[in-house]
Design an enzyme around this catalytic site. Sequence first.
Site, mmCIF file in Angstrom:
data_model
loop_
_atom_site.group_PDB
_atom_site.id
_atom_site.type_symbol
_atom_site.label_atom_id
_atom_site.label_comp_id
_atom_site.label_asym_id
_atom_site.label_seq_id
_atom_site.Cartn_x
_atom_site.Cartn_y
_atom_site.Cartn_z
ATOM 1 N N THR A 20 0.861 -1.159 0.007
ATOM 2 C CA THR A 20 0.208 -0.037 0.020
ATOM 3 C C THR A 20 0.810 1.212 0.135
ATOM 4 O O THR A 20 1.934 0.981 0.418
ATOM 5 C CB THR A 20 -0.907 -0.212 1.194
ATOM 6 N N ARG A 79 -14.542 -5.857 0.549
ATOM 7 C CA ARG A 79 -13.903 -5.664 1.717
ATOM 8 C C ARG A 79 -13.265 -4.440 1.716
ATOM 9 O O ARG A 79 -12.681 -4.013 0.493
ATOM 10 C CB ARG A 79 -12.744 -6.999 1.740
ATOM 11 N N GLY A 114 -0.428 -2.002 6.451
ATOM 12 C CA GLY A 114 -0.220 -3.485 7.301
ATOM 13 C C GLY A 114 -1.698 -4.234 7.091
ATOM 14 O O GLY A 114 -2.387 -3.813 6.312
ATOM 15 N N GLY A 160 -5.170 -4.707 7.463
ATOM 16 C CA GLY A 160 -6.079 -3.606 7.910
ATOM 17 C C GLY A 160 -7.120 -4.130 8.802
ATOM 18 O O GLY A 160 -7.450 -3.438 9.919
HETATM 19 N N1 ASP Z 1 -3.656 -1.610 5.134
HETATM 20 C C1 ASP Z 1 -4.023 -2.277 3.861
HETATM 21 C C2 ASP Z 1 -5.119 -3.150 3.616
HETATM 22 O O1 ASP Z 1 -5.687 -3.942 4.600
HETATM 23 C C3 ASP Z 1 -2.988 -3.182 3.065
HETATM 24 C C4 ASP Z 1 -1.377 -2.573 3.370
HETATM 25 O O2 ASP Z 1 -1.422 -1.682 4.019
HETATM 26 O O3 ASP Z 1 -0.716 -2.737 2.684
HETATM 27 O O4 ASP Z 1 -5.996 -2.713 2.909
#
Ligand code: ASP
Length: 293
Positions: free
Chosen positions: A175, A203, A226, A228
């Site tokens: 992300t 989601r 991270g 989510g």
């Molecule tokens: N936080 C994002 C999610 O769970 C994924 C990520 O941070 O890479 O959608």
Amino acid sequence: MKALIVTHGGVGAPTDMTEGPERAAEEGAKLLSQGKGALEAAIAAAVVLEDDPRTNAGTGSRICIDGKTVEMDAALMTSDGRMGAVAAIRDVKNPILVARGVMDTPHVTLAGEGATAFARFLGFPPYDPTTPAAREFLKKGFERVRAGTVLPHNRAWLDFAKRYPVLPPEGGCDTIGAVARDATGAFAAANSTGGGAMKMVGRVGDSPHFGAGLWAGPAGAVATTGIGEHIIRKLVAKETYDRLAAGATAQEAAEFGVTLLPKEIPLGIVVAARDGHGAATNGTLPIGVRIVE
Ligand code: ASP
């Protein structure tokens, strides 16, 4: 006060990806050095990273469990309390620009079809963000699931899949996010993501959840990356921000934030604050930092 910007390319992203966040930070810093605000800088940096096909945001976003759908989340928040987010938006190139549009509406978040329709209203044309690499990533994910080698932090998704006819998410995060401080001392945070790989259609992760994926206020701006589902439960961005507000430095707050989740759950945090910037992770986190002299 010196302006500054910190960008990241997602927890779990390889450190050789630092060039992307660096370029994004450069773009944001260019605007800050011209006297532009923290919000504009954070948006400009996010656009660079959304357009980078190596990141899981905008072009290159992960594909859902159905093998074809791409849904993206993005959000913005400023220290004077402005907010805008899109969730599960489809068929746009830069979700962060649509989130910016939402800021000018009476609402805070638009989701799904309504978000995509709003993007068209703003004049953003249909765009397929799917890349060959994202297709390959999905294929590898299915292979890992079949081989029973999902990562431990995805175990809950696998257990759920036994009851629900989908397969669990897998793989890195990648992300993107940015936090900025401008010369007036105002802050902004930006997040954009294709979401957890192999997620269920519909989601929504933490990235557009205010308090979980991002927060900004007079003490600074925070953006997280991270898993989510875990970040939301611990309100990681707001908890980190509250440390800043209580007097912690940017780095102390980021390091505290990372302790909110168990070590095996990937988490990365970037912070811009009055004393400077901070970044912390329990994995790998490619970042870019620019301080405008
Ligand atoms: N936080 C994002 C999610 O769970 C994924 C990520 O941070 O890479 O959608």
